[in-house]
Design a protein around this motif. Structure first.
Motif, PDB file in Angstrom:
ATOM      1  N   UNK A  90       1.196  -1.036  -0.162  1.00 13.64           N
ATOM      2  CA  UNK A  90       0.404  -0.441   0.443  1.00 13.64           C
ATOM      3  C   UNK A  90       0.648   1.282  -0.085  1.00 13.64           C
ATOM      4  N   UNK A  91       1.918   1.008   0.825  1.00 16.52           N
ATOM      5  CA  UNK A  91       2.671   2.915   1.289  1.00 16.52           C
ATOM      6  C   UNK A  91       3.429   2.392  -0.038  1.00 16.52           C
ATOM      7  N   UNK A  92       4.463   1.859  -0.890  1.00 15.12           N
ATOM      8  CA  UNK A  92       5.020   1.839  -1.978  1.00 15.12           C
ATOM      9  C   UNK A  92       4.219   2.091  -3.087  1.00 15.12           C
ATOM     10  N   UNK A  93       2.870   1.755  -3.407  1.00 16.41           N
ATOM     11  CA  UNK A  93       1.848   2.651  -4.049  1.00 16.41           C
ATOM     12  C   UNK A  93       1.158   3.903  -4.309  1.00 16.41           C
ATOM     13  N   UNK A  94       0.752   3.836  -3.099  1.00 19.64           N
ATOM     14  CA  UNK A  94       1.180   5.693  -2.150  1.00 19.64           C
ATOM     15  C   UNK A  94       2.184   6.590  -2.955  1.00 19.64           C
ATOM     16  N   UNK A  95       2.702   5.828  -2.593  1.00 22.17           N
ATOM     17  CA  UNK A  95       4.630   6.712  -2.726  1.00 22.17           C
ATOM     18  C   UNK A  95       4.217   7.160  -4.314  1.00 22.17           C
ATOM     19  N   UNK A  96       4.699   5.715  -5.159  1.00 32.39           N
ATOM     20  CA  UNK A  96       4.806   5.962  -6.227  1.00 32.39           C
ATOM     21  C   UNK A  96       3.448   6.840  -7.010  1.00 32.39           C
ATOM     22  N   UNK A  97       2.706   7.071  -6.968  1.00 32.48           N
ATOM     23  CA  UNK A  97       1.726   8.124  -6.844  1.00 32.48           C
ATOM     24  C   UNK A  97       2.276   9.352  -7.144  1.00 32.48           C
ATOM     25  N   UNK A  98       2.232   9.402  -5.256  1.00 32.75           N
ATOM     26  CA  UNK A  98       3.041  10.453  -5.384  1.00 32.75           C
ATOM     27  C   UNK A  98       3.863  10.923  -5.596  1.00 32.75           C
ATOM     28  N   UNK A  99       5.132  10.173  -6.244  1.00 27.24           N
ATOM     29  CA  UNK A  99       5.873  11.137  -6.737  1.00 27.24           C
ATOM     30  C   UNK A  99       5.748  10.858  -8.469  1.00 27.24           C
ATOM     31  N   UNK A 100       5.523  10.669  -8.911  1.00 24.99           N
ATOM     32  CA  UNK A 100       5.120  10.360 -10.554  1.00 24.99           C
ATOM     33  C   UNK A 100       3.816  11.444 -10.921  1.00 24.99           C
ATOM     34  N   UNK A 101       2.684  11.223 -10.589  1.00 24.60           N
ATOM     35  CA  UNK A 101       1.707  12.040 -10.680  1.00 24.60           C
ATOM     36  C   UNK A 101       1.443  13.213 -10.297  1.00 24.60           C
ATOM     37  N   UNK A 102       1.754  14.608 -11.450  1.00 25.84           N
ATOM     38  CA  UNK A 102       1.998  15.811 -11.437  1.00 25.84           C
ATOM     39  C   UNK A 102       0.749  16.931 -10.789  1.00 25.84           C
ATOM     40  N   UNK A 103      -0.665  15.904 -10.935  1.00 26.93           N
ATOM     41  CA  UNK A 103      -1.775  16.305 -10.427  1.00 26.93           C
ATOM     42  C   UNK A 103      -2.239  16.194  -8.982  1.00 26.93           C
ATOM     43  N   UNK A 104      -1.444  14.734  -8.615  1.00 27.04           N
ATOM     44  CA  UNK A 104      -0.792  14.411  -6.768  1.00 27.04           C
ATOM     45  C   UNK A 104       0.021  15.529  -6.177  1.00 27.04           C
ATOM     46  N   UNK A 105      -0.719  16.356  -5.348  1.00 27.87           N
ATOM     47  CA  UNK A 105       0.416  17.530  -4.447  1.00 27.87           C
ATOM     48  C   UNK A 105       0.019  16.486  -3.299  1.00 27.87           C
ATOM     49  N   UNK A 106      -0.726  15.979  -2.732  1.00 28.91           N
ATOM     50  CA  UNK A 106      -0.407  15.665  -1.442  1.00 28.91           C
ATOM     51  C   UNK A 106      -0.708  14.168  -1.449  1.00 28.91           C
ATOM     52  N   UNK A 107       0.057  13.334  -0.202  1.00 29.75           N
ATOM     53  CA  UNK A 107      -0.284  11.468  -0.447  1.00 29.75           C
ATOM     54  C   UNK A 107      -1.914  11.825   0.123  1.00 29.75           C
ATOM     55  N   UNK A 108      -2.522  12.221   0.687  1.00 28.40           N
ATOM     56  CA  UNK A 108      -4.047  12.458   0.923  1.00 28.40           C
ATOM     57  C   UNK A 108      -4.744  11.882  -0.225  1.00 28.40           C
ATOM     58  N   UNK A 109      -4.209  12.449  -1.279  1.00 33.71           N
ATOM     59  CA  UNK A 109      -5.104  12.743  -2.605  1.00 33.71           C
ATOM     60  C   UNK A 109      -5.336  11.071  -2.997  1.00 33.71           C
ATOM     61  N   UNK A 110      -4.202  10.288  -3.958  1.00 39.57           N
ATOM     62  CA  UNK A 110      -4.369   9.192  -3.647  1.00 39.57           C
ATOM     63  C   UNK A 110      -5.604   8.135  -3.280  1.00 39.57           C
ATOM     64  N   UNK A 111      -5.232   8.543  -1.942  1.00 37.10           N
ATOM     65  CA  UNK A 111      -6.348   7.536  -0.635  1.00 37.10           C
ATOM     66  C   UNK A 111      -7.607   7.385  -1.032  1.00 37.10           C
ATOM     67  N   UNK A 112      -7.657   8.911  -1.060  1.00 34.96           N
ATOM     68  CA  UNK A 112      -9.306   9.617  -0.826  1.00 34.96           C
ATOM     69  C   UNK A 112      -9.992   9.644  -2.679  1.00 34.96           C
ATOM     70  N   UNK A 113      -9.342   9.810  -3.340  1.00 36.40           N
ATOM     71  CA  UNK A 113     -10.025  10.258  -4.647  1.00 36.40           C
ATOM     72  C   UNK A 113      -9.508   9.456  -5.447  1.00 36.40           C
ATOM     73  N   UNK A 114      -8.113   8.987  -6.101  1.00 35.15           N
ATOM     74  CA  UNK A 114      -7.590   8.067  -6.832  1.00 35.15           C
ATOM     75  C   UNK A 114      -8.073   6.629  -7.388  1.00 35.15           C
ATOM     76  N   UNK A 115      -9.271   6.624  -8.390  1.00 35.39           N
ATOM     77  CA  UNK A 115      -9.651   5.388  -8.688  1.00 35.39           C
ATOM     78  C   UNK A 115      -8.899   4.546  -9.028  1.00 35.39           C
ATOM     79  N   UNK A 116      -7.743   4.894  -9.454  1.00 38.77           N
ATOM     80  CA  UNK A 116      -6.120   3.802 -10.271  1.00 38.77           C
ATOM     81  C   UNK A 116      -5.771   3.374  -8.752  1.00 38.77           C
TER      82      UNK A 116
END
Length: 277
Positions: A90-116
């Protein structure tokens, strides 16, 4: 890895930097948007661990009249108790989105909003259930993920850690597909079969592979480490490591213009390279 100090004294909690950042993000949202306070509290601040917050969010997103959401939540926690290493994924995937997705400025965003992210973590729970012999529950989760999140990942597929699935609509990953660590893919990607053959029939994707939007990789073929598949391509044969494939059917148009395309999300290639093939 468990904190040795915490192991010596169970009253001392180990420090989780990822969870701490998520909670800090949550507190900032509550301060800036009081109307969302109840949602943020229920999704994040009422939980003690990242794993608990993810289980709560997934159970809420996938709740269905045919299955009590409390039962789904209970099942998710049973899986995590049986395999605590899922929390690392879970943490590795969350960090992957945080580092690679320019639309994700905060780690909370994938957890709350990103269906991928939601679909991927649901798959991880379903994969454990599949391997534990609970195939019907795993297939039920696959069905719910396809219905509510428009992502269809068979629970028998094998997917590594540090995966980023951007936008995610229309993703299809077949039963015998394999995806290595630290890969990135965009919406509309298919890792599918090439006919009605039985057995091992889906692609094997190496580590660090970048797969562009709408790309189709079909059949029991191998895509080498750090390869790059251009958007809209149809790949029907093996791909060597660190090469760029483009076209329908896809052709090798040269060596990558970057060493780790999945990490940089670099989808550009030189026009001169494409024109020579």
């Amino acid at each position: 890895m468990q904190n040795p100090v915490a192991a010596a004294d169970p009253q001392i909690k180990s420090y989780d930097p990822v969870w701490s950042r998520v909670r800090q993000d949550a507190e900032e949202i509550c301060a800036a948007e009081p109307a969302l306070g109840g949602f943020i509290y229920a999704s994040v601040l009422s939980h003690d661990r990242l794993e608990d917050a993810i289980c709560h969010r997934l159970a809420h997103l996938l709740q269905h009249a045919a299955l009590d959401p409390g039962l789904m939540h209970k099942t998710f926690h049973e899986v995590l108790a049986a395999d605590p290493a899922l929390g690392d994924a879970f943490r590795a995937d969350l960090m992957a989105v945080g580092k690679r997705d320019p639309a994700s400025g905060r780690l909370i965003e994938p957890l709350l909003y990103f269906k991928g992210f939601h679909a991927l973590e649901t798959y991880r729970i379903g994969h454990w259930l599949w391997n534990a012999g609970r195939k019907d529950f795993a297939l039920y989760l696959q069905s719910l993920t396809s219905r509510f999140l428009q992502v269809d990942i068979h629970p028998a597929a094998r997917i590594g850690r540090g995966i980023m699935i951007d936008h995610a609509t229309g993703i299809v990953i077949g039963e015998t597909a394999v995806v290595g660590d630290n890969c990135s893919m965009l919406h509309g990607v298919t890792l599918g079969g090439s006919g009605n053959e039985q057995g091992d029939r889906h692609p094997k994707i190496g580590t660090g592979v970048m797969i562009g939007a709408g790309a189709k990789i079909l059949g029991n073929i191998t895509v080498g480490d750090c390869a790059r598949i251009a958007a809209g391509s149809v790949v029907l044969k093996d791909v060597p490591p660190k090469r760029t494939m483009a076209g329908v059917p896809a052709k090798d148009i040269g060596e990558n213009t970057c060493d780790e395309p999945a990490l940089t999300m670099d989808q550009d290639f030189l026009d001169d390279d494409a024109s020579r093939h």
